[in-house]
Design a protein around this motif. Structure first.
Motif, PDB file in Angstrom:
ATOM      1  N   ASP A  45      27.065  56.314  32.220  1.00  0.00           N
ATOM      2  CA  ASP A  45      26.152  55.024  31.379  1.00  0.00           C
ATOM      3  C   ASP A  45      27.414  54.802  29.619  1.00  0.00           C
ATOM      4  N   PRO A  46      28.332  54.456  29.533  1.00  0.00           N
ATOM      5  CA  PRO A  46      29.210  54.048  28.529  1.00  0.00           C
ATOM      6  C   PRO A  46      28.214  54.148  27.650  1.00  0.00           C
ATOM      7  N   GLY A  47      27.006  53.913  27.330  1.00  0.00           N
ATOM      8  CA  GLY A  47      26.379  54.227  26.480  1.00  0.00           C
ATOM      9  C   GLY A  47      25.689  54.973  25.714  1.00  0.00           C
ATOM     10  N   ALA A  48      25.587  55.538  27.343  1.00  0.00           N
ATOM     11  CA  ALA A  48      24.397  57.180  26.887  1.00  0.00           C
ATOM     12  C   ALA A  48      24.949  58.054  28.515  1.00  0.00           C
ATOM     13  N   PRO A  49      26.009  58.689  27.585  1.00  0.00           N
ATOM     14  CA  PRO A  49      26.983  59.530  28.666  1.00  0.00           C
ATOM     15  C   PRO A  49      26.148  60.662  28.879  1.00  0.00           C
ATOM     16  N   GLU A  50      24.796  60.446  28.886  1.00  0.00           N
ATOM     17  CA  GLU A  50      23.575  61.578  29.978  1.00  0.00           C
ATOM     18  C   GLU A  50      23.565  61.297  31.096  1.00  0.00           C
ATOM     19  N   ARG A  51      23.226  59.920  31.500  1.00  0.00           N
ATOM     20  CA  ARG A  51      23.079  58.823  32.053  1.00  0.00           C
ATOM     21  C   ARG A  51      23.872  58.530  33.465  1.00  0.00           C
ATOM     22  N   ALA A  52      23.864  58.620  34.343  1.00  0.00           N
ATOM     23  CA  ALA A  52      24.615  57.975  35.722  1.00  0.00           C
ATOM     24  C   ALA A  52      24.641  57.332  37.016  1.00  0.00           C
ATOM     25  N   TYR A  53      24.767  56.914  37.421  1.00  0.00           N
ATOM     26  CA  TYR A  53      24.060  55.896  38.398  1.00  0.00           C
ATOM     27  C   TYR A  53      24.520  55.861  39.123  1.00  0.00           C
ATOM     28  N   LEU A  54      24.287  55.586  40.333  1.00  0.00           N
ATOM     29  CA  LEU A  54      25.201  55.758  42.196  1.00  0.00           C
ATOM     30  C   LEU A  54      24.613  54.644  42.943  1.00  0.00           C
ATOM     31  N   VAL A  55      25.417  53.556  43.335  1.00  0.00           N
ATOM     32  CA  VAL A  55      24.631  52.630  43.634  1.00  0.00           C
ATOM     33  C   VAL A  55      25.279  52.806  45.467  1.00  0.00           C
ATOM     34  N   VAL A  56      24.724  53.134  46.739  1.00  0.00           N
ATOM     35  CA  VAL A  56      25.179  52.740  47.603  1.00  0.00           C
ATOM     36  C   VAL A  56      24.545  52.160  49.426  1.00  0.00           C
ATOM     37  N   GLN A  57      25.020  51.904  50.134  1.00  0.00           N
ATOM     38  CA  GLN A  57      24.413  51.275  50.920  1.00  0.00           C
ATOM     39  C   GLN A  57      23.946  52.408  52.071  1.00  0.00           C
ATOM     40  N   HIS A  58      21.886  52.415  52.257  1.00  0.00           N
ATOM     41  CA  HIS A  58      21.566  54.000  52.658  1.00  0.00           C
ATOM     42  C   HIS A  58      20.243  52.813  53.416  1.00  0.00           C
ATOM     43  N   MET A  82      32.275  73.166  43.044  1.00  0.00           N
ATOM     44  CA  MET A  82      32.144  72.695  43.518  1.00  0.00           C
ATOM     45  C   MET A  82      30.951  71.495  43.122  1.00  0.00           C
ATOM     46  N   CYS A  83      31.941  69.762  44.242  1.00  0.00           N
ATOM     47  CA  CYS A  83      30.732  68.803  44.282  1.00  0.00           C
ATOM     48  C   CYS A  83      30.509  69.055  45.100  1.00  0.00           C
ATOM     49  N   SER A  84      28.629  68.856  45.342  1.00  0.00           N
ATOM     50  CA  SER A  84      28.451  68.802  46.901  1.00  0.00           C
ATOM     51  C   SER A  84      28.560  68.069  47.731  1.00  0.00           C
ATOM     52  N   ILE A  85      29.233  66.934  47.365  1.00  0.00           N
ATOM     53  CA  ILE A  85      29.451  65.264  47.753  1.00  0.00           C
ATOM     54  C   ILE A  85      30.783  65.804  48.697  1.00  0.00           C
ATOM     55  N   CYS A  86      32.226  65.654  48.131  1.00  0.00           N
ATOM     56  CA  CYS A  86      32.583  65.189  48.324  1.00  0.00           C
ATOM     57  C   CYS A  86      33.845  66.709  48.529  1.00  0.00           C
ATOM     58  N   LEU A  87      32.995  68.021  48.071  1.00  0.00           N
ATOM     59  CA  LEU A  87      33.931  69.399  48.315  1.00  0.00           C
ATOM     60  C   LEU A  87      34.880  69.676  47.620  1.00  0.00           C
ATOM     61  N   VAL A 113      14.783  65.828  41.822  1.00  0.00           N
ATOM     62  CA  VAL A 113      15.721  67.171  42.437  1.00  0.00           C
ATOM     63  C   VAL A 113      17.332  66.916  42.382  1.00  0.00           C
ATOM     64  N   GLY A 114      18.066  67.838  42.163  1.00  0.00           N
ATOM     65  CA  GLY A 114      19.319  68.257  41.871  1.00  0.00           C
ATOM     66  C   GLY A 114      20.488  68.026  42.656  1.00  0.00           C
ATOM     67  N   ALA A 154      27.443  61.968  54.991  1.00  0.00           N
ATOM     68  CA  ALA A 154      26.801  63.121  55.028  1.00  0.00           C
ATOM     69  C   ALA A 154      25.591  63.538  54.258  1.00  0.00           C
ATOM     70  N   ASN A 155      26.759  64.089  53.122  1.00  0.00           N
ATOM     71  CA  ASN A 155      25.843  64.972  52.557  1.00  0.00           C
ATOM     72  C   ASN A 155      25.544  63.722  51.077  1.00  0.00           C
ATOM     73  N   LEU A 156      25.941  62.874  51.108  1.00  0.00           N
ATOM     74  CA  LEU A 156      24.939  61.980  50.212  1.00  0.00           C
ATOM     75  C   LEU A 156      24.252  61.417  50.844  1.00  0.00           C
ATOM     76  N   HIS A 157      23.874  60.866  51.784  1.00  0.00           N
ATOM     77  CA  HIS A 157      22.276  60.613  52.557  1.00  0.00           C
ATOM     78  C   HIS A 157      21.485  61.557  52.198  1.00  0.00           C
ATOM     79  N   ALA A 158      21.618  62.774  52.495  1.00  0.00           N
ATOM     80  CA  ALA A 158      20.881  63.712  52.507  1.00  0.00           C
ATOM     81  C   ALA A 158      20.409  64.439  51.777  1.00  0.00           C
ATOM     82  N   PHE A 159      21.187  63.585  50.339  1.00  0.00           N
ATOM     83  CA  PHE A 159      20.812  63.772  49.296  1.00  0.00           C
ATOM     84  C   PHE A 159      19.835  62.965  48.530  1.00  0.00           C
ATOM     85  N   LEU A 160      19.968  61.270  49.507  1.00  0.00           N
ATOM     86  CA  LEU A 160      19.521  60.674  48.880  1.00  0.00           C
ATOM     87  C   LEU A 160      18.067  60.809  50.220  1.00  0.00           C
ATOM     88  N   LYS A 161      17.814  61.748  51.172  1.00  0.00           N
ATOM     89  CA  LYS A 161      16.753  61.537  51.806  1.00  0.00           C
ATOM     90  C   LYS A 161      15.931  62.721  50.876  1.00  0.00           C
TER      91      LYS A 161
END
Length: 166
Positions: A45-58, A82-87, A113-114, A154-161
């Protein structure tokens, strides 16, 4: 990823209130996003850097997730994470712990969840070598681009679940 509208984004969030979704700051470069190269839309978020957003087809629908980014890394500037999504491995705070409030009763009770994610949520661009090294990451592996994309998905959708509760 197919282009999506501001309205679709704001109505897609599952772990924040409608009011929070209406107030969130969209990416400053929203109109210029390289949609064909994105597996998901992610931004801070440009106005609140501690906030982040993710939008995906799930599971056949557009899902938005509100995240909180940690204040930084206790590790040294040169330490690699290491990023747990893209490694992708990055230094200097390029990977941070992001937490998401769970949905349903569990989320209302304060459970979250983190996951360690690229701090700019640009995993798709790292995988494709648009950002970062020529092969999209610095691991010496034999997996081709399609395989790396499938693994990240697969990593992203496992996080979403883990965010969705029973």
């Amino acid at each position: 990823m197919e282009p999506i509208t501001e309205r679709e984004i704001r109505t897609s969030f599952v772990n924040c209130s409608k009011g929070e979704a209406q107030r969130l700051g969209l990416p400053t470069d929203f109109a210029d996003k390289p949609w064909a190269d994105l597996d998901f839309l992610g931004w801070r978020d440009p106005g609140a850097p501690e906030r982040a957003y993710l939008v995906v087809q799930h599971e056949g629908r557009t899902v938005g997730i509100s995240l909180r980014a940690s204040g930084g890394s206790a590790r040294g500037f040169g330490a690699r994470s290491m990023c747990s999504i893209c490694l992708t491995t990055r230094t200097g705070g390029g990977v941070v712990l992001m937490t998401a409030r769970r949905t349903g009763e569990s989320g209302r009770n304060g459970n979250s969840v983190g996951q360690y994610l690229c701090s700019d949520l640009q995993c798709s661009l790292f995988l494709r070598g648009i950002k970062g090294s020529a092969n999209g990451h610095d691991l010496d592996e034999s997996v081709d681009l399609e395989g790396r994309i499938a693994r990240a998905d697969a990593n992203l959708h496992a996080f979403l679940k883990r965010i969705f509760t029973e």
